[in-house]
Design an enzyme around this catalytic site. Structure first.
Site, PDB file in Angstrom:
ATOM      1  N   LYS A  13       0.931  -1.099   0.635  1.00 30.60           N
ATOM      2  CA  LYS A  13       0.447   0.324  -0.288  1.00 30.60           C
ATOM      3  C   LYS A  13       0.682   1.469  -0.446  1.00 30.60           C
ATOM      4  CE  LYS A  13      -2.140  -1.079   4.006  1.00 30.60           C
ATOM      5  NZ  LYS A  13      -1.644  -1.885   4.867  1.00 30.60           N
ATOM      6  N   ARG A  88      -9.757   1.393   9.200  1.00 29.47           N
ATOM      7  CA  ARG A  88      -9.310  -0.263   9.301  1.00 29.47           C
ATOM      8  C   ARG A  88     -10.033  -1.067  10.087  1.00 29.47           C
ATOM      9  NH1 ARG A  88      -3.811   0.357   8.842  1.00 29.47           N
ATOM     10  NH2 ARG A  88      -2.269  -1.746   9.340  1.00 29.47           N
ATOM     11  N   ARG A 126      11.080  -6.885   4.657  1.00 32.00           N
ATOM     12  CA  ARG A 126      11.212  -5.611   4.721  1.00 32.00           C
ATOM     13  C   ARG A 126      11.699  -5.234   6.455  1.00 32.00           C
ATOM     14  NH1 ARG A 126       5.894  -2.182   4.708  1.00 32.00           N
ATOM     15  NH2 ARG A 126       5.608  -3.376   7.254  1.00 32.00           N
ATOM     16  N   ARG A 132      11.798  -1.787  10.255  1.00 34.33           N
ATOM     17  CA  ARG A 132      10.828  -1.408  11.238  1.00 34.33           C
ATOM     18  C   ARG A 132       9.635  -1.949  12.639  1.00 34.33           C
ATOM     19  NH1 ARG A 132       4.579  -0.564   7.896  1.00 34.33           N
ATOM     20  NH2 ARG A 132       3.914  -1.228   9.679  1.00 34.33           N
ATOM     21  N   ARG A 143      -0.661  -8.219  13.706  1.00 36.80           N
ATOM     22  CA  ARG A 143      -0.961  -7.934  12.223  1.00 36.80           C
ATOM     23  C   ARG A 143      -2.257  -8.768  11.673  1.00 36.80           C
ATOM     24  NH1 ARG A 143       4.104  -5.680  10.786  1.00 36.80           N
ATOM     25  NH2 ARG A 143       3.401  -4.270   8.722  1.00 36.80           N
TER      26      ARG A 143
HETATM   27  P1  ADP Z   1       0.745  -2.555   7.851  1.00 42.40           P
HETATM   28  O1  ADP Z   1       2.011  -2.484   6.428  1.00 42.40           O
HETATM   29  O2  ADP Z   1       0.832  -3.001   8.672  1.00 42.40           O
HETATM   30  O3  ADP Z   1      -0.779  -2.321   6.714  1.00 42.40           O
HETATM   31  P2  ADP Z   1       0.755   0.651   8.445  1.00 42.40           P
HETATM   32  O4  ADP Z   1       1.693   0.859   8.941  1.00 42.40           O
HETATM   33  O5  ADP Z   1      -0.118   0.892   7.829  1.00 42.40           O
HETATM   34  O6  ADP Z   1       1.112  -0.939   9.079  1.00 42.40           O
HETATM   35  O7  ADP Z   1       0.066   0.824  10.191  1.00 42.40           O
HETATM   36  C1  ADP Z   1       0.729  -0.320  11.136  1.00 42.40           C
HETATM   37  C2  ADP Z   1       0.580   0.448  12.549  1.00 42.40           C
HETATM   38  O8  ADP Z   1      -0.663   1.633  12.611  1.00 42.40           O
HETATM   39  C3  ADP Z   1      -0.735  -0.895  12.630  1.00 42.40           C
HETATM   40  O9  ADP Z   1       0.122  -2.403  12.959  1.00 42.40           O
HETATM   41  C4  ADP Z   1      -1.651  -0.595  13.754  1.00 42.40           C
HETATM   42  O10 ADP Z   1      -0.822  -0.278  15.199  1.00 42.40           O
HETATM   43  C5  ADP Z   1      -1.469   1.350  14.086  1.00 42.40           C
HETATM   44  N1  ADP Z   1      -2.318   1.639  12.770  1.00 42.40           N
HETATM   45  C6  ADP Z   1      -2.366   2.444  11.452  1.00 42.40           C
HETATM   46  N2  ADP Z   1      -3.413   3.085  11.068  1.00 42.40           N
HETATM   47  C7  ADP Z   1      -4.771   2.134  12.499  1.00 42.40           C
HETATM   48  C8  ADP Z   1      -6.062   2.875  12.217  1.00 42.40           C
HETATM   49  N3  ADP Z   1      -6.711   3.636  11.291  1.00 42.40           N
HETATM   50  N4  ADP Z   1      -6.247   2.697  13.404  1.00 42.40           N
HETATM   51  C9  ADP Z   1      -6.224   1.465  13.768  1.00 42.40           C
HETATM   52  N5  ADP Z   1      -4.638   1.218  13.945  1.00 42.40           N
HETATM   53  C10 ADP Z   1      -3.828   1.752  12.911  1.00 42.40           C
END
Ligand code: ADP
Length: 192
Positions: A13, A88, A126, A132, A143
């Site tokens: 994404k 989400r 990654r 990260r 996740r």
């Molecule tokens: P991923 O690559 O796992 O999809 P993101 O970079 O989008 O991860 O998000 C990393 C973390 O930030 C998530 O695992 C969550 O803990 C938190 N997070 C991000 N966006 C949201 C959201 N809309 N609601 C709740 N937690 C969020």
């Protein structure tokens, strides 16, 4: 265009969203990125969310709603945006509806599809490249589990609204981007 990009962790994404945003001249708003910056800066928000994010859990809908509402009120988002990582959960869909109000709506939701085995491999790769803090085997599995339980239902909501656009997320970054461009051109032609 007001766009959402959606898909499991590791689907690509962030990579694709940055390109789409640049190409269409709209801000790429990544909630994960916003939270990581808050954690790194040691802000009050960062302190509050650090442990949650690092465990692979979700930050509360209320906190996320406030964060997104403030960001979407910035002038650069008025003519369109690409939201990455929000909504989400099903309640976050309602929060976004309320934020957008009557005169703005979501035009298209891009859903990147990648098989689970490949997701885990990509995230582990990654982890070794970017370091990260939430990219380790245990957190990755958490996740993915959270994604299936809490986030996958969001796709159904937008499917019912007729704006969900599935995109094959396998192959090279360029191949996926080409597919996304085709889907967005079609959505625009259909009047989205
Ligand atoms: P991923 O690559 O796992 O999809 P993101 O970079 O989008 O991860 O998000 C990393 C973390 O930030 C998530 O695992 C969550 O803990 C938190 N997070 C991000 N966006 C949201 C959201 N809309 N609601 C709740 N937690 C969020």
């Amino acid at each position: 265009m007001n766009l959402l990009i959606f898909g499991p962790p590791g689907a690509g994404k962030g990579t694709q969203a940055a390109r789409i945003g640049a190409q269409r001249g709209i801000p790429h708003i990544s909630t994960g990125e916003m939270l990581r910056m808050a954690v790194e800066s040691g802000s009050e928000l960062g302190e509050r969310v650090k442990a949650i994010v690092e465990r692979g859990h979700l930050v509360s809908d209320e906190v996320m709603g406030e964060l997104v509402e403030q960001r979407l009120a910035e002038p650069d988002a008025a003519a369109g945006f690409l939201l990455d990582g929000f909504p989400r959960t099903a309640p976050q869909v309602e929060i976004l509806d309320r934020i957008l109000g009557d005169d703005r709506r979501v035009d298209a939701v891009l859903m990147l599809e990648v098989p689970d085995e490949e997701l885990v491999q990509r995230l582990l790769r990654r982890a070794s490249v970017e370091g990260r803090p939430d990219d380790n085997r245990e957190t990755i599995e958490e996740r993915l589990r959270v994604y299936r339980a809490r986030t996958a239902p969001v796709a159904g909501i937008y499917q019912e609204r007729g704006v969900l656009r599935a995109v094959d997320g396998t192959g090279s970054i360029d191949q996926v981007f080409t597919r996304i461009e085709a889907v967005l051109d079609r959505a625009a032609a259909e009047g989205a």
